[in-house]
Motif scaffolding. Sequence first.
Motif, mmCIF file in Angstrom:
data_model
loop_
_atom_site.group_PDB
_atom_site.id
_atom_site.type_symbol
_atom_site.label_atom_id
_atom_site.label_comp_id
_atom_site.label_asym_id
_atom_site.label_seq_id
_atom_site.Cartn_x
_atom_site.Cartn_y
_atom_site.Cartn_z
ATOM 1 N N UNK A 15 0.496 28.325 -1.401
ATOM 2 C CA UNK A 15 1.164 27.957 -2.660
ATOM 3 C C UNK A 15 0.453 26.781 -3.320
ATOM 4 N N UNK A 16 0.129 25.768 -2.484
ATOM 5 C CA UNK A 16 -0.519 24.580 -3.055
ATOM 6 C C UNK A 16 -1.907 24.932 -3.589
ATOM 7 N N UNK B 50 -1.336 26.646 -6.915
ATOM 8 C CA UNK B 50 -0.889 25.708 -7.964
ATOM 9 C C UNK B 50 -2.089 24.904 -8.484
ATOM 10 N N UNK C 93 -7.005 25.905 -15.758
ATOM 11 C CA UNK C 93 -6.468 25.768 -17.111
ATOM 12 C C UNK C 93 -6.930 24.480 -17.776
ATOM 13 N N UNK D 170 4.725 14.417 -4.347
ATOM 14 C CA UNK D 170 4.203 15.394 -5.311
ATOM 15 C C UNK D 170 3.158 14.746 -6.223
ATOM 16 N N UNK E 120 6.438 18.942 -4.102
ATOM 17 C CA UNK E 120 5.157 19.416 -4.649
ATOM 18 C C UNK E 120 5.265 20.912 -4.973
ATOM 19 N N UNK E 121 5.885 21.661 -4.048
ATOM 20 C CA UNK E 121 6.048 23.099 -4.253
ATOM 21 C C UNK E 121 6.948 23.395 -5.446
ATOM 22 N N UNK F 179 7.687 21.324 -8.074
ATOM 23 C CA UNK F 179 7.055 20.925 -9.344
ATOM 24 C C UNK F 179 5.891 21.846 -9.695
ATOM 25 N N UNK F 180 5.073 22.136 -8.679
ATOM 26 C CA UNK F 180 3.906 22.993 -8.908
ATOM 27 C C UNK F 180 4.324 24.400 -9.295
ATOM 28 N N UNK F 181 5.361 24.915 -8.611
ATOM 29 C CA UNK F 181 5.856 26.258 -8.916
ATOM 30 C C UNK F 181 6.382 26.320 -10.337
ATOM 31 N N UNK G 106 5.476 24.439 -12.775
ATOM 32 C CA UNK G 106 4.311 24.360 -13.668
ATOM 33 C C UNK G 106 3.707 25.750 -13.882
ATOM 34 N N UNK G 107 3.577 26.491 -12.771
ATOM 35 C CA UNK G 107 2.992 27.838 -12.867
ATOM 36 C C UNK G 107 3.899 28.741 -13.709
ATOM 37 N N UNK H 225 3.376 27.876 -17.367
ATOM 38 C CA UNK H 225 2.088 28.374 -17.866
ATOM 39 C C UNK H 225 2.166 29.886 -18.111
ATOM 40 N N UNK I 268 1.826 31.766 -21.817
ATOM 41 C CA UNK I 268 0.812 32.783 -22.108
ATOM 42 C C UNK I 268 1.401 34.200 -22.178
ATOM 43 N N UNK J 27 2.380 35.698 -19.673
ATOM 44 C CA UNK J 27 1.832 36.324 -18.465
ATOM 45 C C UNK J 27 2.950 36.376 -17.418
ATOM 46 N N UNK K 82 2.006 35.834 -13.695
ATOM 47 C CA UNK K 82 1.822 34.418 -13.315
ATOM 48 C C UNK K 82 3.184 33.731 -13.180
ATOM 49 N N UNK L 207 4.879 34.736 -9.984
ATOM 50 C CA UNK L 207 4.251 34.077 -8.828
ATOM 51 C C UNK L 207 4.772 32.640 -8.702
ATOM 52 N N UNK M 72 7.203 30.732 -5.724
ATOM 53 C CA UNK M 72 6.925 29.429 -5.076
ATOM 54 C C UNK M 72 8.169 28.540 -5.174
ATOM 55 N N UNK N 270 10.865 29.791 -2.709
ATOM 56 C CA UNK N 270 10.531 29.455 -1.311
ATOM 57 C C UNK N 270 10.877 27.997 -1.025
ATOM 58 N N UNK N 271 10.566 27.137 -1.979
ATOM 59 C CA UNK N 271 10.811 25.719 -1.753
ATOM 60 C C UNK N 271 12.291 25.370 -1.859
#
Lengths: 149, 378
Positions: free
Chosen positions: A15-16, A19, A26, A114, B173-174, B176-178, B180-181, B184, B188, B190, B193, B196, B200, B203-204
């Motif tokens: 996952x990381x 990301x 991008x 994070x 992190x998972x 925030x990152x998830x 973000x994805x 995005x 778009x 998409x 994306x 996906x 994430x 899961x977190x």
Amino acid sequence: MENLSKIIIIDDNPDFRFIMETFLKRNGYETMTAENGQKGIELIEKEYPDLILLDVMMESIYTGLDVCKKVRTNPGLKDIPIIGISGMADELGVQVEKWGDEDYFNVNEFFDKPVDKEKLLLKIKELLEEGLIKKGKAVRIGGKLYLKK
Amino acid sequence: MDDIDHQDEDRSSCPEEKGLTDEPINRPDNGSIVDGLGLRSIIDLLPCYLSIQDRSMHILFANQTFKYDFGEGIGKLCHEVYKGNSEKCEACPVQKTFNDNKVHISEETVQLSTGEMADMIVYSSPIEDPSGNVVAVIEMSTNITKVKEMQKELKNLGQSIAILSHDIKNILEGLQGGAYVVDEGIKDGDMKLATRGWDIVKRNIDEITVVAQNILYSSKKRELKYRKFSPNRIVIDVADMFQEKAKAMGINLKYETNQALPLVSLDPLSIRRMLENFIWNAMEACKRDKAKHFHTVVVRADFHDRFHLKFEVEDDGVGMDEKTRASIFNEFYSTKGSDGTGLGLLVADKVIKGHGGKVDVLTAPGKGSTFRVIFKLH
């Protein structure tokens, strides 16, 4: 300039990796990923990246710390900037001082999870520019970076 | 030194020992309880171990507290009585006092006559003859085992907080990152994306739920609420709960039950939590095993013998070496690096101990693990 820069992401968490890959692509960078330290080292030796984004707490025979040591002790690779990422950056920071072995754990910057992605982007940009100047591929005049042809 | 060596009856030559008689203490306020006690009795009653050693480390005198916990030590070697060693201890405080005529303090681990080990803080102080020569050493030891245990607990607590904070940071992190994805992807148009990214995030969310539940469980003193339930039913329910997640991870999650099992009286909520943690742990062990693409986790309820019930969670994941196996329940321990927490197994252990049960862990590196929990049937 960014389009020329190749970043290798080494992290055992898919996952990381995804990301970071999405984020960096991008923002105009070329990315490659490795899921453990061993593959990371192979990829670094093969691709000679402009920067390495390294999870320092990986669980594999070659940990993040081993990757760092390999890079820093290889004359051909030692100048590649490394950004270490960890959920225990503060705790590790303390240990780095205790080890006192610069070759072993010498990352250019630590980011705690994070990760603040804006700050990460600025740091990547800064390290890549420094790298270009060091390699003689760019000059900074009046605070601006000019690429040499 | 000689006059001390055989001084049990005649202590008058050594001023420090003059009081070691059963004569009542002469105090102006006659009539209190203390007045009836001789100094010798007080020394015997002191809640610490008091002994006098000569230069060859033979014990010349020991108070009752000492004799009670270490046996009759007079005439024996100090290191034999305290540690069962025929050799003198390294860095012995008594020896140091003999050498420099000063008070020394050290921490020692000793063995009581019951065989139990105890941590002691030991003070050694010189007894001099009129010419200032050290003729013997008084040793006073206090049992600090409880203090040491508390120190260990505090250290574990510190470790637990460090590991927890690491786990939570990873989950953030998972998340925030998830997110973000997802953003995005939406930006778009998409959907692949975005999906996906959403996976994430989900899961977190699962992971933070488990961590939060375990923190709540381990931080509260919760009375067990015993009631009768079917061990088969609970195994099926918990296995069903994990089915979707297991499938997504390429794990075949199975359960095996025995219809002959009677209803058992345990706290079903705790037992469920225990099984959830073992299954979670087993799935993580499979995830970390890159040697195989497909894994199997089996959850069982069965008879262990006529009088005992067993729950088992078996996986064919990475397995553990002996050192890891020995540590998982002892302290806050995680081998999962960037994934997961060691808190789950501590919670499971708390549940097992709370019910007076027992856990066996059968494991070897690369061979998977089986957690077997045994409870009395009645």
